[in-house]
Design an enzyme around this catalytic site. Structure first.
Site, PDB file in Angstrom:
ATOM      1  CE  LYS A  13      -2.040  -0.846   3.975  1.00 33.38           C
ATOM      2  NZ  LYS A  13      -1.459  -2.111   4.428  1.00 33.38           N
ATOM      3  NE  ARG A  88      -3.714  -0.901  10.677  1.00 34.87           N
ATOM      4  CZ  ARG A  88      -2.608  -0.426  10.115  1.00 34.87           C
ATOM      5  NH1 ARG A  88      -2.534   0.830   9.806  1.00 34.87           N
ATOM      6  NH2 ARG A  88      -1.601  -1.230   9.847  1.00 34.87           N
ATOM      7  NE  ARG A 127       7.337  -3.923   5.757  1.00 29.90           N
ATOM      8  CZ  ARG A 127       6.082  -3.517   5.957  1.00 29.90           C
ATOM      9  NH1 ARG A 127       5.357  -3.073   4.946  1.00 29.90           N
ATOM     10  NH2 ARG A 127       5.562  -3.588   7.159  1.00 29.90           N
ATOM     11  NE  ARG A 160       6.798  -1.430   9.929  1.00 25.51           N
ATOM     12  CZ  ARG A 160       5.590  -1.195   9.423  1.00 25.51           C
ATOM     13  NH1 ARG A 160       5.479  -0.561   8.270  1.00 25.51           N
ATOM     14  NH2 ARG A 160       4.513  -1.595  10.052  1.00 25.51           N
ATOM     15  NE  ARG A 171       2.129  -5.169  11.358  1.00 23.29           N
ATOM     16  CZ  ARG A 171       3.106  -5.054  10.473  1.00 23.29           C
ATOM     17  NH1 ARG A 171       4.212  -5.751  10.605  1.00 23.29           N
ATOM     18  NH2 ARG A 171       2.980  -4.255   9.453  1.00 23.29           N
TER      19      ARG A 171
HETATM   20  P1  AMP Z   1       1.413   0.433   9.347  1.00 26.40           P
HETATM   21  O1  AMP Z   1       2.720   1.060   9.032  1.00 26.40           O
HETATM   22  O2  AMP Z   1       0.262   1.039   8.612  1.00 26.40           O
HETATM   23  O3  AMP Z   1       1.453  -1.078   9.231  1.00 26.40           O
HETATM   24  O4  AMP Z   1       1.128   0.749  10.891  1.00 26.40           O
HETATM   25  C1  AMP Z   1       1.997   0.285  11.910  1.00 26.40           C
HETATM   26  C2  AMP Z   1       1.270   0.220  13.219  1.00 26.40           C
HETATM   27  O5  AMP Z   1       0.800   1.515  13.605  1.00 26.40           O
HETATM   28  C3  AMP Z   1       0.003  -0.644  13.223  1.00 26.40           C
HETATM   29  O6  AMP Z   1       0.295  -2.037  13.395  1.00 26.40           O
HETATM   30  C4  AMP Z   1      -0.734  -0.058  14.421  1.00 26.40           C
HETATM   31  O7  AMP Z   1      -0.177  -0.476  15.649  1.00 26.40           O
HETATM   32  C5  AMP Z   1      -0.449   1.433  14.269  1.00 26.40           C
HETATM   33  N1  AMP Z   1      -1.466   2.089  13.407  1.00 26.40           N
HETATM   34  C6  AMP Z   1      -1.270   2.685  12.213  1.00 26.40           C
HETATM   35  N2  AMP Z   1      -2.419   3.163  11.706  1.00 26.40           N
HETATM   36  C7  AMP Z   1      -3.373   2.859  12.595  1.00 26.40           C
HETATM   37  C8  AMP Z   1      -4.782   3.046  12.648  1.00 26.40           C
HETATM   38  N3  AMP Z   1      -5.440   3.654  11.628  1.00 26.40           N
HETATM   39  N4  AMP Z   1      -5.447   2.580  13.727  1.00 26.40           N
HETATM   40  C9  AMP Z   1      -4.811   1.965  14.740  1.00 26.40           C
HETATM   41  N5  AMP Z   1      -3.505   1.735  14.765  1.00 26.40           N
HETATM   42  C10 AMP Z   1      -2.766   2.168  13.701  1.00 26.40           C
END
Ligand code: AMP
Length: 216
Positions: A13, A88, A127, A160, A171
């Site tokens: 994404k 989300r 990654r 990460r 996740r």
């Molecule tokens: P991502 O980089 O989008 O995978 O986000 C990494 C982490 O940030 C996620 O696993 C959540 O812990 C937190 N996070 C990011 N966006 C959200 C969201 N919209 N709602 C809740 N937690 C979020």
């Protein structure tokens, strides 16, 4: 043009959002990048969310909605924006509707990048991300030009913390339980476009730009 990128962690994404952002000169708003930046700067917010993120859980809805509301009120979103990682949950999606309605805006495209779980687990273990700009690479399928350095920032790439296999599974479960229903939410509105995220980055890029290209 207001776009949402949806899909499991590791679907690509963020990579695709950056292409749209460059092509249309509209900001890429990644809530994950925003939270990681807070963590890096050791702000109060960063400290509050660190444990949750590293465990692969979701930060609470009210906090996320407040962060996104503030970001969407900035002038650079006037021509449009790409949300990546938000909404989300159904609750976040309905709060986003309220925010946009109050601004006289609406979501035009929700791009769902579909990738099965086995491929996600494999992808996330290879990654690497740029700690400076957040660009993601895959050491097997999409490596940087110079080993281990970001193509743009030329700083060493990192893994990460939440890309560890046990956290990835967590996740993915959270994604199935809470985020997949968001896809149905937008499908009912006829703004959902599904793209096969198992194809090459270039092919997915062509398809994504084809979807959003219509109203450039
Ligand atoms: P991502 O980089 O989008 O995978 O986000 C990494 C982490 O940030 C996620 O696993 C959540 O812990 C937190 N996070 C990011 N966006 C959200 C969201 N919209 N709602 C809740 N937690 C979020």
């Amino acid at each position: 043009m207001n776009v949402i990128m949806l899909g499991p962690p590791g679907a690509g994404k963020g990579t695709q959002a950056k292409f749209i952002s460059d092509e249309f000169s509209i900001p890429h708003i990644s809530t994950g990048d925003m939270l990681r930046d807070e963590m890096k700067r050791k702000t109060d917010l960063g400290k509050r969310v660190e444990e949750i993120i590293n465990a692969g859980k979701l930060v609470n809805d009210d906090l996320m909605v407040a962060i996104v509301k503030k970001r969407l009120s900035q002038p650079d979103t006037q021509k449009g924006f790409i949300l990546d990682g938000f909404p989300r949950t159904i609750s976040q999606a309905s709060s986003l509707d309220e925010i946009l309605e109050s601004m006289g805006k609406r979501i035009e495209f929700v791009i769902y990048v579909e990738v099965p779980e086995e491929i996600i687990v494999k992808r996330l273990s290879s990654r690497r991300v740029c700690p400076k700009c957040g660009r993601a690479y895959n050491i097997i399928s999409n490596p940087p030009h110079d080993d281990d350095l970001c193509d743009v920032c030329h700083v060493p790439l990192v893994i990460r913390k939440d890309d560890k296999p046990e956290t990835v599974r967590n996740r993915y479960r959270v994604y199935l339980d809470l985020t997949l229903p968001v896809m149905e939410y937008y499908r009912k509105r006829n703004v959902l476009f599904t793209i096969d995220g198992t194809l090459s980055v270039e092919k997915v890029k062509d398809m994504v730009l084809n979807v959003v290209g219509g109203i450039r």
